[in-house]
Write a protein that holds these residues in place. Sequence first.
Motif, PDB file in Angstrom:
ATOM      1  N   GLU A  11       0.836  -1.322   0.104  1.00 26.61           N
ATOM      2  CA  GLU A  11      -0.093  -0.068   0.047  1.00 26.61           C
ATOM      3  C   GLU A  11       0.934   1.333  -0.079  1.00 26.61           C
ATOM      4  OE1 GLU A  11      -3.686   0.187   2.509  1.00 26.61           O
ATOM      5  OE2 GLU A  11      -2.775  -1.657   3.223  1.00 26.61           O
ATOM      6  N   LEU A  12       2.031   1.202   0.101  1.00 29.33           N
ATOM      7  CA  LEU A  12       2.901   2.379   0.024  1.00 29.33           C
ATOM      8  C   LEU A  12       4.075   2.081  -1.075  1.00 29.33           C
ATOM      9  CD1 LEU A  12       4.057   3.147   3.752  1.00 29.33           C
ATOM     10  CD2 LEU A  12       2.711   4.553   2.312  1.00 29.33           C
ATOM     11  N   ASN A  13       4.222   3.003  -1.795  1.00 31.34           N
ATOM     12  CA  ASN A  13       5.463   3.015  -2.689  1.00 31.34           C
ATOM     13  C   ASN A  13       6.522   3.481  -2.085  1.00 31.34           C
ATOM     14  OD1 ASN A  13       3.712   1.892  -4.891  1.00 31.34           O
ATOM     15  ND2 ASN A  13       2.674   3.736  -5.306  1.00 31.34           N
ATOM     16  N   ASP A  14       7.803   3.255  -2.831  1.00 27.95           N
ATOM     17  CA  ASP A  14       9.164   3.713  -2.518  1.00 27.95           C
ATOM     18  C   ASP A  14       8.722   5.562  -2.466  1.00 27.95           C
ATOM     19  OD1 ASP A  14      11.496   4.426  -1.733  1.00 27.95           O
ATOM     20  OD2 ASP A  14      12.471   4.012  -3.662  1.00 27.95           O
ATOM     21  N   GLY A  15       9.092   6.256  -1.455  1.00 25.65           N
ATOM     22  CA  GLY A  15       9.155   7.757  -1.268  1.00 25.65           C
ATOM     23  C   GLY A  15       7.964   8.247  -1.070  1.00 25.65           C
ATOM     24  N   GLU A  26      -3.033  10.493  15.201  1.00 27.71           N
ATOM     25  CA  GLU A  26      -2.427  10.537  13.966  1.00 27.71           C
ATOM     26  C   GLU A  26      -1.160  10.155  13.699  1.00 27.71           C
ATOM     27  OE1 GLU A  26      -3.194  14.112  11.538  1.00 27.71           O
ATOM     28  OE2 GLU A  26      -5.519  14.077  11.876  1.00 27.71           O
ATOM     29  N   PHE A  27      -0.840   9.142  12.829  1.00 21.35           N
ATOM     30  CA  PHE A  27       0.576   8.597  12.670  1.00 21.35           C
ATOM     31  C   PHE A  27       0.964   8.940  11.249  1.00 21.35           C
ATOM     32  CE2 PHE A  27      -0.999   6.308  16.108  1.00 21.35           C
ATOM     33  CZ  PHE A  27       0.040   6.354  17.024  1.00 21.35           C
ATOM     34  N   MET A  28       2.401   9.301  10.832  1.00 21.53           N
ATOM     35  CA  MET A  28       2.668   9.161   9.551  1.00 21.53           C
ATOM     36  C   MET A  28       3.690   8.120   9.173  1.00 21.53           C
ATOM     37  SD  MET A  28       4.961  10.180   7.181  1.00 21.53           S
ATOM     38  CE  MET A  28       6.381  10.843   7.925  1.00 21.53           C
ATOM     39  N   ILE A  29       3.232   7.309   8.100  1.00 18.32           N
ATOM     40  CA  ILE A  29       4.108   6.055   7.850  1.00 18.32           C
ATOM     41  C   ILE A  29       4.888   6.381   6.598  1.00 18.32           C
ATOM     42  CG2 ILE A  29       4.306   3.572   7.604  1.00 18.32           C
ATOM     43  CD1 ILE A  29       2.988   4.626  10.115  1.00 18.32           C
ATOM     44  N   ALA A  30       6.212   6.173   6.591  1.00 17.25           N
ATOM     45  CA  ALA A  30       6.835   6.519   5.218  1.00 17.25           C
ATOM     46  C   ALA A  30       7.769   5.332   4.662  1.00 17.25           C
ATOM     47  CB  ALA A  30       7.775   7.752   5.279  1.00 17.25           C
ATOM     48  N   ARG A  31       7.748   5.382   3.384  1.00 15.64           N
ATOM     49  CA  ARG A  31       8.614   4.104   2.890  1.00 15.64           C
ATOM     50  C   ARG A  31       9.769   4.525   2.036  1.00 15.64           C
ATOM     51  NH1 ARG A  31       7.097  -0.419  -1.574  1.00 15.64           N
ATOM     52  NH2 ARG A  31       9.484  -1.515  -1.722  1.00 15.64           N
ATOM     53  N   ILE A  32      10.993   4.432   2.442  1.00 15.69           N
ATOM     54  CA  ILE A  32      12.124   4.630   1.718  1.00 15.69           C
ATOM     55  C   ILE A  32      12.994   3.486   1.303  1.00 15.69           C
ATOM     56  CG2 ILE A  32      14.251   6.272   1.712  1.00 15.69           C
ATOM     57  CD1 ILE A  32      12.601   7.633   4.259  1.00 15.69           C
ATOM     58  N   GLY A  33      12.845   3.364  -0.110  1.00 14.62           N
ATOM     59  CA  GLY A  33      13.479   2.103  -0.528  1.00 14.62           C
ATOM     60  C   GLY A  33      12.767   0.721   0.251  1.00 14.62           C
ATOM     61  N   ASP A  34      13.411   0.098   0.791  1.00 18.22           N
ATOM     62  CA  ASP A  34      12.759  -1.323   1.458  1.00 18.22           C
ATOM     63  C   ASP A  34      12.760  -1.023   3.038  1.00 18.22           C
ATOM     64  OD1 ASP A  34      12.594  -2.808  -0.654  1.00 18.22           O
ATOM     65  OD2 ASP A  34      14.853  -3.632  -0.471  1.00 18.22           O
ATOM     66  N   ASN A  35      12.902   0.281   3.557  1.00 18.85           N
ATOM     67  CA  ASN A  35      12.865   0.773   4.823  1.00 18.85           C
ATOM     68  C   ASN A  35      11.528   1.503   4.929  1.00 18.85           C
ATOM     69  OD1 ASN A  35      15.255  -0.284   5.703  1.00 18.85           O
ATOM     70  ND2 ASN A  35      16.181   1.306   4.472  1.00 18.85           N
ATOM     71  N   TYR A  36      10.998   1.177   6.135  1.00 17.61           N
ATOM     72  CA  TYR A  36       9.577   1.874   6.683  1.00 17.61           C
ATOM     73  C   TYR A  36       9.852   2.575   7.802  1.00 17.61           C
ATOM     74  CZ  TYR A  36       7.513  -1.181   3.083  1.00 17.61           C
ATOM     75  OH  TYR A  36       7.366  -1.762   2.014  1.00 17.61           O
ATOM     76  N   TYR A  37       9.301   3.819   8.060  1.00 18.39           N
ATOM     77  CA  TYR A  37       9.412   4.759   9.069  1.00 18.39           C
ATOM     78  C   TYR A  37       8.125   5.102   9.699  1.00 18.39           C
ATOM     79  CZ  TYR A  37      14.132   4.825   7.324  1.00 18.39           C
ATOM     80  OH  TYR A  37      15.422   4.392   6.922  1.00 18.39           O
ATOM     81  N   ALA A  38       7.953   5.381  11.065  1.00 14.47           N
ATOM     82  CA  ALA A  38       6.652   5.845  11.520  1.00 14.47           C
ATOM     83  C   ALA A  38       7.203   6.951  12.518  1.00 14.47           C
ATOM     84  CB  ALA A  38       5.988   4.826  12.279  1.00 14.47           C
ATOM     85  N   SER A  51       2.061  14.250   6.508  1.00 14.28           N
ATOM     86  CA  SER A  51       1.990  13.403   5.169  1.00 14.28           C
ATOM     87  C   SER A  51       1.727  14.197   4.214  1.00 14.28           C
ATOM     88  CB  SER A  51       0.744  12.465   5.573  1.00 14.28           C
ATOM     89  OG  SER A  51      -0.390  12.965   5.686  1.00 14.28           O
ATOM     90  N   LEU A  52       1.533  15.221   4.166  1.00  9.69           N
ATOM     91  CA  LEU A  52       1.062  16.273   3.066  1.00  9.69           C
ATOM     92  C   LEU A  52       2.564  16.952   2.765  1.00  9.69           C
ATOM     93  CD1 LEU A  52      -2.312  17.728   3.672  1.00  9.69           C
ATOM     94  CD2 LEU A  52      -1.504  15.770   2.458  1.00  9.69           C
ATOM     95  N   GLY A  53       3.635  16.737   3.557  1.00 11.77           N
ATOM     96  CA  GLY A  53       4.656  17.231   3.234  1.00 11.77           C
ATOM     97  C   GLY A  53       5.868  16.896   2.418  1.00 11.77           C
ATOM     98  N   LYS A  54       6.979  17.159   2.131  1.00 13.77           N
ATOM     99  CA  LYS A  54       8.063  16.797   1.053  1.00 13.77           C
ATOM    100  C   LYS A  54       9.038  15.669   2.017  1.00 13.77           C
ATOM    101  CE  LYS A  54      11.633  18.174  -2.018  1.00 13.77           C
ATOM    102  NZ  LYS A  54      12.689  19.213  -2.286  1.00 13.77           N
ATOM    103  N   LEU A  55       9.187  14.505   1.410  1.00  6.43           N
ATOM    104  CA  LEU A  55      10.148  13.739   1.654  1.00  6.43           C
ATOM    105  C   LEU A  55      11.422  13.764   1.002  1.00  6.43           C
ATOM    106  CD1 LEU A  55      10.491  11.505   3.885  1.00  6.43           C
ATOM    107  CD2 LEU A  55       9.255  10.088   2.191  1.00  6.43           C
ATOM    108  N   ASP A  56      12.510  13.830   1.479  1.00  7.09           N
ATOM    109  CA  ASP A  56      13.926  13.932   0.704  1.00  7.09           C
ATOM    110  C   ASP A  56      14.719  12.848   1.496  1.00  7.09           C
ATOM    111  OD1 ASP A  56      16.094  14.160  -0.841  1.00  7.09           O
ATOM    112  OD2 ASP A  56      16.421  16.381  -0.066  1.00  7.09           O
TER     113      ASP A  56
END
Length: 117
Positions: A11-15, A26-38, A51-56
């Motif tokens: 359900e989460l694509n890279d980036g 409210e939690f924000m879940i991010a996928r970066i490559g094969d790693n996931y962050y919360a 969750s509406l921000g920018k991920l770099d």
Amino acid sequence: MSFVEVFKKDELNDGEMKMKEIGGHEFMIARIGDNYYASDNRCPHMGGNLSLGKLDGTVITCPRHHSQFDLIDGHVIRWTDWTGIKLSLGKVLKSPRNLKTYEVMIEDDMIKIDYTV
């Protein structure tokens, strides 16, 4: 530790980042490559929706005042994009705080975070 399911891995694509509400929080879940962050979804500066921000890479930038945090441990990279007197006053009124992050576990293609409701 109490891990709670938040999303399926696919359900989460890279980036990509998504918000998930659990028990009124409210939690924000991010996928970066094969790693996931919360982390908390609301910015500790002024409550912007991360969750509406920018991920770099692992750095999340809040869409409201461009505060930046590292999702690895939540440390503050930049409190705001304000400068001069406005920045000084802002730090006095609301001192910099790290973003709360949560441990992530992958089990049976499910993303789980360590959170007790």
